[in-house]
Design a protein around this motif. Structure first.
Motif, PDB file in Angstrom:
ATOM      1  N   GLY A 156       0.806  -1.215   0.000  1.00 51.16           N
ATOM      2  CA  GLY A 156       0.000   0.000   0.000  1.00 51.16           C
ATOM      3  C   GLY A 156       0.837   1.261   0.000  1.00 51.16           C
ATOM      4  N   ILE A 157       2.007   1.191  -0.568  1.00 48.42           N
ATOM      5  CA  ILE A 157       2.888   2.361  -0.588  1.00 48.42           C
ATOM      6  C   ILE A 157       2.432   3.323  -1.666  1.00 48.42           C
ATOM      7  N   ASP A 158       1.926   4.462  -1.290  1.00 51.31           N
ATOM      8  CA  ASP A 158       1.558   5.487  -2.262  1.00 51.31           C
ATOM      9  C   ASP A 158       2.830   6.076  -2.842  1.00 51.31           C
ATOM     10  N   GLU A 159       2.863   6.245  -4.157  1.00 54.66           N
ATOM     11  CA  GLU A 159       4.097   6.672  -4.827  1.00 54.66           C
ATOM     12  C   GLU A 159       4.580   8.034  -4.350  1.00 54.66           C
ATOM     13  N   ALA A 160       3.675   8.814  -3.766  1.00 52.49           N
ATOM     14  CA  ALA A 160       4.079  10.163  -3.372  1.00 52.49           C
ATOM     15  C   ALA A 160       4.275  10.318  -1.882  1.00 52.49           C
ATOM     16  N   LEU A 161       3.401   9.722  -1.074  1.00 51.04           N
ATOM     17  CA  LEU A 161       3.400  10.029   0.349  1.00 51.04           C
ATOM     18  C   LEU A 161       4.270   9.116   1.185  1.00 51.04           C
ATOM     19  N   ASP A 162       4.421   7.879   0.742  1.00 50.04           N
ATOM     20  CA  ASP A 162       5.170   6.929   1.559  1.00 50.04           C
ATOM     21  C   ASP A 162       6.612   6.877   1.096  1.00 50.04           C
ATOM     22  N   LEU A 163       7.487   7.378   1.931  1.00 47.80           N
ATOM     23  CA  LEU A 163       8.899   7.435   1.577  1.00 47.80           C
ATOM     24  C   LEU A 163       9.622   6.244   2.180  1.00 47.80           C
ATOM     25  N   VAL A 164      10.217   5.453   1.318  1.00 46.27           N
ATOM     26  CA  VAL A 164      10.913   4.270   1.791  1.00 46.27           C
ATOM     27  C   VAL A 164      12.185   4.686   2.517  1.00 46.27           C
ATOM     28  N   ARG A 165      12.297   4.306   3.766  1.00 43.39           N
ATOM     29  CA  ARG A 165      13.467   4.646   4.575  1.00 43.39           C
ATOM     30  C   ARG A 165      14.435   3.476   4.685  1.00 43.39           C
ATOM     31  N   ARG A 166      13.905   2.288   4.792  1.00 47.47           N
ATOM     32  CA  ARG A 166      14.739   1.101   4.987  1.00 47.47           C
ATOM     33  C   ARG A 166      14.007  -0.081   4.379  1.00 47.47           C
ATOM     34  N   ILE A 167      14.721  -0.884   3.618  1.00 48.66           N
ATOM     35  CA  ILE A 167      14.106  -2.040   2.974  1.00 48.66           C
ATOM     36  C   ILE A 167      14.893  -3.292   3.335  1.00 48.66           C
ATOM     37  N   THR A 168      14.168  -4.356   3.602  1.00 54.15           N
ATOM     38  CA  THR A 168      14.778  -5.654   3.873  1.00 54.15           C
ATOM     39  C   THR A 168      14.155  -6.688   2.952  1.00 54.15           C
ATOM     40  N   GLY A 169      14.977  -7.538   2.374  1.00 51.17           N
ATOM     41  CA  GLY A 169      14.439  -8.584   1.515  1.00 51.17           C
ATOM     42  C   GLY A 169      15.477  -9.629   1.199  1.00 51.17           C
ATOM     43  N   ARG A 170      15.006 -10.676   0.531  1.00 45.52           N
ATOM     44  CA  ARG A 170      15.890 -11.787   0.143  1.00 45.52           C
ATOM     45  C   ARG A 170      16.204 -11.670  -1.335  1.00 45.52           C
ATOM     46  N   THR A 171      17.463 -11.839  -1.675  1.00 44.19           N
ATOM     47  CA  THR A 171      17.873 -11.689  -3.071  1.00 44.19           C
ATOM     48  C   THR A 171      17.408 -12.874  -3.902  1.00 44.19           C
ATOM     49  N   ASP A 172      17.455 -12.704  -5.209  1.00 43.05           N
ATOM     50  CA  ASP A 172      17.102 -13.763  -6.136  1.00 43.05           C
ATOM     51  C   ASP A 172      18.094 -14.917  -6.001  1.00 43.05           C
ATOM     52  N   ASN A 173      17.615 -16.125  -6.203  1.00 42.83           N
ATOM     53  CA  ASN A 173      18.482 -17.300  -6.050  1.00 42.83           C
ATOM     54  C   ASN A 173      19.688 -17.265  -6.979  1.00 42.83           C
ATOM     55  N   ALA A 174      19.551 -16.609  -8.107  1.00 40.43           N
ATOM     56  CA  ALA A 174      20.653 -16.551  -9.077  1.00 40.43           C
ATOM     57  C   ALA A 174      21.698 -15.505  -8.705  1.00 40.43           C
ATOM     58  N   ASP A 175      21.403 -14.689  -7.707  1.00 44.88           N
ATOM     59  CA  ASP A 175      22.326 -13.622  -7.296  1.00 44.88           C
ATOM     60  C   ASP A 175      23.131 -14.109  -6.098  1.00 44.88           C
ATOM     61  N   ASP A 176      24.439 -14.309  -6.290  1.00 42.59           N
ATOM     62  CA  ASP A 176      25.281 -14.803  -5.199  1.00 42.59           C
ATOM     63  C   ASP A 176      25.886 -13.681  -4.371  1.00 42.59           C
ATOM     64  N   PHE A 177      25.394 -12.441  -4.576  1.00 40.25           N
ATOM     65  CA  PHE A 177      25.898 -11.293  -3.820  1.00 40.25           C
ATOM     66  C   PHE A 177      25.583 -11.427  -2.331  1.00 40.25           C
ATOM     67  N   ALA A 178      24.389 -11.904  -2.013  1.00 37.29           N
ATOM     68  CA  ALA A 178      23.980 -12.046  -0.614  1.00 37.29           C
ATOM     69  C   ALA A 178      22.771 -12.955  -0.537  1.00 37.29           C
ATOM     70  N   ASP A 179      22.502 -13.453   0.663  1.00 32.75           N
ATOM     71  CA  ASP A 179      21.259 -14.191   0.907  1.00 32.75           C
ATOM     72  C   ASP A 179      20.144 -13.220   1.279  1.00 32.75           C
ATOM     73  N   ASN A 180      20.452 -12.333   2.244  1.00 28.17           N
ATOM     74  CA  ASN A 180      19.502 -11.311   2.676  1.00 28.17           C
ATOM     75  C   ASN A 180      20.190  -9.959   2.715  1.00 28.17           C
ATOM     76  N   LEU A 181      19.425  -8.914   2.410  1.00 29.16           N
ATOM     77  CA  LEU A 181      19.946  -7.552   2.430  1.00 29.16           C
ATOM     78  C   LEU A 181      18.989  -6.654   3.209  1.00 29.16           C
ATOM     79  N   ALA A 182      19.566  -5.712   3.944  1.00 28.44           N
ATOM     80  CA  ALA A 182      18.777  -4.658   4.581  1.00 28.44           C
ATOM     81  C   ALA A 182      19.509  -3.358   4.309  1.00 28.44           C
ATOM     82  N   GLY A 183      18.768  -2.347   3.862  1.00 27.39           N
ATOM     83  CA  GLY A 183      19.437  -1.115   3.471  1.00 27.39           C
ATOM     84  C   GLY A 183      18.778   0.121   4.003  1.00 27.39           C
ATOM     85  N   ALA A 184      19.571   0.989   4.595  1.00 27.31           N
ATOM     86  CA  ALA A 184      19.178   2.347   4.971  1.00 27.31           C
ATOM     87  C   ALA A 184      20.428   3.177   4.699  1.00 27.31           C
ATOM     88  N   THR A 185      21.052   3.751   5.749  1.00 28.96           N
ATOM     89  CA  THR A 185      22.368   4.362   5.568  1.00 28.96           C
ATOM     90  C   THR A 185      23.416   3.268   5.399  1.00 28.96           C
TER      91      THR A 185
END
Length: 546
Positions: A156-185
């Motif tokens: 339900g993130i409105d493109e204008a009002l909801d500002l993403v500050r920090r995102i956490t998720g699991r990378t694609d299986n084909a991406d060996d960069f990481a298993d899980n990532l969390a990003g802010a600063t």
């Protein structure tokens, strides 16, 4: 095989070239005193240095309280140590803190959106697990979470009002960069690894930080309205705002931050010599109270020395106070970028997005066919306080003058529908098929955004549920009599065809004679107007000058 670990990675700004320029004053003092362990290594990037801040064991503060009651307790001592590893790789410096070592990092020297940008360039937008966000329109801060990965739009993130500050998720299986990532600063990365492998990981993270791949996904929303976190830029914006105020330009007005349904009777300013009260919260009033002292106005004054307070019609509510900076609403152009401030926070706006929002706002404004009824201004017995009648008093007078039905504070209850209590409107103009909502003051972003949403929601309920329309008709019969109720039944019909939702905002015009509302409220109005028009309602915004 390496164990699965999580490290936090910070990227230092490109113009910082020395490990000696990375730390806070507290950390530098400890380093100068020799109160830290410093070790170099060539096993991590081009060169690496560990800064270990070892503390003396001390008894925790709470132990003394327990000793007052319990005897024979052991002499517990805690030792809170921390470290920061700084390493150079690929012409950039990276930092990895351990324990509370991040507290020693000077945040003016690091890229404040490094982690966020790496994550949005690494995750598919249908694999988001958690989003921390700030909803500007409603002044709501919260976290949306899911036990499984979801599409970004499902939050339900409105493109204008909801500002993403920090995102956490699991990378694609084909991406060996990481298993899980969390990003802010910081970028928090989880995978099988050792500390020595962080140089290669940092190199790949830098590539993803500099990428614009996110613009092809739903994550492009962060370019519409982006919070400013860089401390140097924030200081520059604060200083520009002060100079703009001193010069008499009309870039900024004042508002009451936060949320309040209560009628405000008087405003005043604190930290100044004068103690007058005003009916409107205006920048011109602040400048007038400053007088000749305006020449010495500085950032410290608007942040902590000077403030605004509000007195309410409800005597049970005490004065509410906030700083001038927190009251600022408006925008600036600095070094080619467009920046807006709301409730003390600065944001960068996409100019095309702002133009679209402003254009919609102008199309919704309708002029009055004749001068509207004005609010009555009240002056205290000693002549020092000037305020206005309450919204309810004003709405009752409008109903009497224009032959409308006043439904202000008349709550409708419809047990058969979800969230069955709602206020249909403030004024109902049956003859002209108008559902009217009235708000005093156009300076409160969160209040106005709620005001527009409330109007849209009540219209949706009346449009969707026949039983809600029946409850409204019964309420009108109670308030205004059977003739009005019968007229309303005939006018509503089965679909409210030809009805308009009107928002009336009572406020003082800006210096140039125009009326305005905060930018983030204009976003909400735009979105709610689209919803209302989709339900075949007309939508109008009218201003009543004070």
């Amino acid at each position: 095989m390496p164990k699965t670990k999580t490290f936090a990675l910070y990227l230092v700004k490109n113009d910082v070239k020395s490990f000696d320029d990375l730390f806070t004053e507290t950390a530098n003092d400890r380093l100068k005193r020799g109160d830290a362990i410093v070790k170099d290594s060539t096993d991590l990037g081009k060169t690496a240095r560990a800064f270990i801040f070892d503390n003396i064991p001390q008894s925790p503060k709470w132990l003394a309280d327990l000793n007052d009651v319990f005897t024979g307790l052991p002499n517990i001592k805690n030792k809170s140590s921390s470290a920061i590893v700084a390493f150079e790789h690929g012409s950039r410096i990276f930092l990895i803190p351990f324990a509370h070592g991040w507290q020693y990092i000077d945040n003016t020297k690091i890229e404040m959106d490094f982690g966020l940008r790496v994550v949005i360039n690494s995750l598919s937008d249908d694999r988001v697990k958690r989003i921390d966000r700030s909803n500007l329109g409603e002044a709501i801060k919260g976290v949306s979470q899911s036990a499984f990965q979801r599409d970004l739009r499902a939050f339900g993130i409105d493109e204008a009002l909801d500002l993403v500050r920090r995102i956490t998720g699991r990378t694609d299986n084909a991406d060996d960069f990481a298993d899980n990532l969390a990003g802010a600063t910081a970028l928090k990365i989880t995978r099988e690894m050792t500390l020595s492998e962080m140089a290669d990981i940092a190199e790949e993270a830098l590539i993803r930080f500099q990428s614009d791949a996110y613009k092809k996904t739903s994550f492009q929303i962060i370019d519409k309205v982006r919070p400013i976190l860089d401390q140097i830029l924030l200081s520059k914006l604060d200083a520009e705002a002060v100079e703009t105020i001193k010069s008499g330009q009309d870039n900024f007005e004042l508002s009451m931050p936060g949320w309040s349904e209560e009628d405000i009777v008087y405003y005043g300013f604190s930290g100044l010599h004068l103690q007058r009260r005003f009916a409107d919260l205006l920048m011109d009033n602040y400048r007038g109270e400053l007088g000749s002292d305006i020449t010495s106005l500085d950032v410290e004054s608007i942040k902590s020395k000077h403030g605004v307070f509000a007195e309410f019609a409800n005597d049970a509510i005490g004065k509410q106070r906030w700083s001038i900076k927190k009251a600022l609403i408006g925008s600036l152009i600095v070094e080619g970028g467009l920046y807006a401030i709301s409730e003390g926070e600065w944001y960068r706006l996409d100019e095309q997005f702002k133009n679209d929002v402003d254009g919609t706002f102008q199309t919704l404004i309708e002029k009055w066919p004749s001068a509207p009824l004005k609010m009555i201004k009240k002056i205290s017995a000693n002549g020092k306080k000037t305020g206005f009648e309450t919204e309810l008093e004003y709405n009752k007078r409008c109903a009497a003058v224009y032959g409308q039905v006043c439904l202000d504070q008349e709550i409708l209850q419809v047990p058969s529908i979800p969230y069955g209590k709602f206020e249909a409107c403030d004024l109902l103009d049956i003859g002209n098929k108008r559902i009217i909502h009235v708000k005093k003051s156009s300076r409160q972003s969160s209040v106005l955004s709620h005001f527009f949403k409330q109007g849209s929601n009540s219209a949706r309920i009346l449009k969707t549920y026949p039983e809600a329309r029946e409850v409204l008709i019964n309420k009108v019969q109670t308030v205004a009599g059977k003739i009005s109720a019968d007229a309303l039944r005939a006018s509503l019909g089965d679909s409210l065809a030809g009805w308009t939702v009107e928002f009336h905002v009572v406020d003082a015009p800006r210096p140039d004679g125009s009326f305005q509302i905060p930018f983030f409220s204009r976003i909400t109005l735009r979105d709610e107007a689209r919803t209302l028009k989709g339900m075949t309602f007309g939508v109008a915004l009218r201003f009543v000058a004070t």
